[in-house]
Design a protein around this motif. Structure first.
Motif, PDB file in Angstrom:
ATOM      1  N   VAL A  59       0.975  -1.204   0.059  1.00 41.85           N
ATOM      2  CA  VAL A  59      -0.210   0.076  -0.143  1.00 41.85           C
ATOM      3  C   VAL A  59       0.944   1.187  -0.217  1.00 41.85           C
ATOM      4  O   VAL A  59       1.840   1.258   0.645  1.00 41.85           O
ATOM      5  N   PRO A  60       0.720   2.179  -1.000  1.00 41.23           N
ATOM      6  CA  PRO A  60       1.555   3.551  -0.914  1.00 41.23           C
ATOM      7  C   PRO A  60       1.481   4.066   0.550  1.00 41.23           C
ATOM      8  O   PRO A  60       0.544   3.937   1.459  1.00 41.23           O
ATOM      9  N   VAL A  61       2.711   4.724   0.782  1.00 34.64           N
ATOM     10  CA  VAL A  61       2.899   5.045   2.009  1.00 34.64           C
ATOM     11  C   VAL A  61       3.025   6.796   1.838  1.00 34.64           C
ATOM     12  O   VAL A  61       3.085   7.150   0.868  1.00 34.64           O
ATOM     13  N   LEU A  62       2.732   7.236   3.382  1.00 37.37           N
ATOM     14  CA  LEU A  62       2.867   8.693   3.180  1.00 37.37           C
ATOM     15  C   LEU A  62       4.410   9.597   3.402  1.00 37.37           C
ATOM     16  O   LEU A  62       4.957   8.616   4.285  1.00 37.37           O
ATOM     17  N   GLY A  63       5.050  10.120   2.645  1.00 40.08           N
ATOM     18  CA  GLY A  63       6.089  10.723   2.669  1.00 40.08           C
ATOM     19  C   GLY A  63       6.141  11.730   3.861  1.00 40.08           C
ATOM     20  O   GLY A  63       5.177  11.980   4.661  1.00 40.08           O
ATOM     21  N   PRO A  64       7.302  12.200   4.296  1.00 37.92           N
ATOM     22  CA  PRO A  64       7.463  13.278   5.453  1.00 37.92           C
ATOM     23  C   PRO A  64       6.560  14.627   5.286  1.00 37.92           C
ATOM     24  O   PRO A  64       6.065  15.069   6.309  1.00 37.92           O
ATOM     25  N   ASP A  65       6.423  14.802   3.946  1.00 39.23           N
ATOM     26  CA  ASP A  65       5.381  15.921   3.738  1.00 39.23           C
ATOM     27  C   ASP A  65       4.002  15.629   3.646  1.00 39.23           C
ATOM     28  O   ASP A  65       3.238  16.429   3.227  1.00 39.23           O
ATOM     29  N   GLY A  66       3.727  14.252   3.780  1.00 44.19           N
ATOM     30  CA  GLY A  66       2.253  14.137   3.778  1.00 44.19           C
ATOM     31  C   GLY A  66       1.720  13.554   2.231  1.00 44.19           C
ATOM     32  O   GLY A  66       0.909  13.192   2.081  1.00 44.19           O
ATOM     33  N   ARG A  67       2.780  13.629   1.178  1.00 41.73           N
ATOM     34  CA  ARG A  67       2.523  13.356  -0.069  1.00 41.73           C
ATOM     35  C   ARG A  67       2.481  11.684  -0.229  1.00 41.73           C
ATOM     36  O   ARG A  67       3.427  11.148   0.554  1.00 41.73           O
ATOM     37  N   ARG A  68       1.731  11.188  -1.145  1.00 48.71           N
ATOM     38  CA  ARG A  68       1.868   9.635  -1.377  1.00 48.71           C
ATOM     39  C   ARG A  68       3.470   9.432  -1.951  1.00 48.71           C
ATOM     40  O   ARG A  68       3.911   9.998  -2.942  1.00 48.71           O
ATOM     41  N   ALA A  69       3.955   8.462  -1.383  1.00 46.79           N
ATOM     42  CA  ALA A  69       5.549   7.915  -2.060  1.00 46.79           C
ATOM     43  C   ALA A  69       5.021   6.547  -2.677  1.00 46.79           C
ATOM     44  O   ALA A  69       4.157   5.702  -2.423  1.00 46.79           O
ATOM     45  N   ARG A  70       6.081   6.331  -3.608  1.00 41.99           N
ATOM     46  CA  ARG A  70       6.161   4.988  -4.397  1.00 41.99           C
ATOM     47  C   ARG A  70       7.683   4.875  -4.653  1.00 41.99           C
ATOM     48  O   ARG A  70       8.215   5.494  -5.091  1.00 41.99           O
ATOM     49  N   PRO A  71       7.975   3.400  -4.462  1.00 47.77           N
ATOM     50  CA  PRO A  71       9.135   3.084  -4.912  1.00 47.77           C
ATOM     51  C   PRO A  71       9.537   3.198  -6.349  1.00 47.77           C
ATOM     52  O   PRO A  71       8.788   2.886  -6.990  1.00 47.77           O
ATOM     53  N   GLU A  72      10.727   3.753  -6.720  1.00 45.06           N
ATOM     54  CA  GLU A  72      11.122   3.887  -8.169  1.00 45.06           C
ATOM     55  C   GLU A  72      12.339   3.029  -8.437  1.00 45.06           C
ATOM     56  O   GLU A  72      12.102   2.318  -9.453  1.00 45.06           O
TER      57      GLU A  72
END
Length: 173
Positions: A59-72
């Motif tokens: 499941v996508p996680v939230l980054g430190p700034d609240g935006r969704r993160a995805r592995p690249e």
């Protein structure tokens, strides 16, 4: 972001980590030592294998700034750290120092990488996002160790095998 930029940053960071632990003036070169080259005191860092980390479907996680993160990008970069052919006992001492440096600070995040890089501007080529490198000392079976030495064409001597697990994660809005 392409993996070549991540490979360059991870390799330069490994060089910087080892260089910072060694006595001043000790050479740390990237690439295998030249068989015809002058034997000097120092270490070489030779990238001998590049692999991809297994993809983790999560499941996508939230980054430190609240935006969704995805592995690249997630890479396994395997290195051989060896001597440059100087005095054997001195060379073994340098390998011991390199081994301790890898074990003492195995994880580095993006903000701590510029201090290790010979060209800190290189970090800007890696797009914004979360960047981390974890170094692990590898304990390879003797047949694999021999195969690496044979394939590299280098004169066999003491060496430390290590892996950089480099991950970069972009943030989406």
């Amino acid at each position: 972001m392409s993996s070549d930029q991540l490979i360059a940053v991870a390799t330069d960071a490994l060089r910087g980590l080892i260089q910072s632990a060694l006595p001043a003036g000790t050479a740390v070169l990237v690439g295998p030592p030249s068989p015809e080259g002058e034997e000097v005191s120092g270490l070489s860092i030779h990238l001998f294998r590049v692999g991809l980390q297994p993809l983790v479907r999560a499941v996508p996680v939230l980054g430190p700034d609240g935006r969704r993160a995805r592995p690249e990008v997630g890479l396994h970069l395997d290195y051989l750290v060896s001597g440059l052919g100087g005095e054997p006992l001195e060379e073994l001492g340098l390998l011991g120092i390199a081994l301790h440096a890898l074990a003492d600070t195995p994880v580095r995040e993006r903000q701590s990488l510029p201090a290790l890089l010979s060209q800190p501007d290189r970090l800007a080529t890696v797009a914004p996002g979360s960047l981390g490198i974890q170094w692990r000392v590898l304990d390879l079976p003797i047949d694999q160790v021999s195969a690496v030495w044979l394939a590299s064409g280098m004169r066999q001597r003491g060496g430390v095998f290590c892996r950089a697990e480099a991950t970069w994660q972009a943030f989406r809005e």
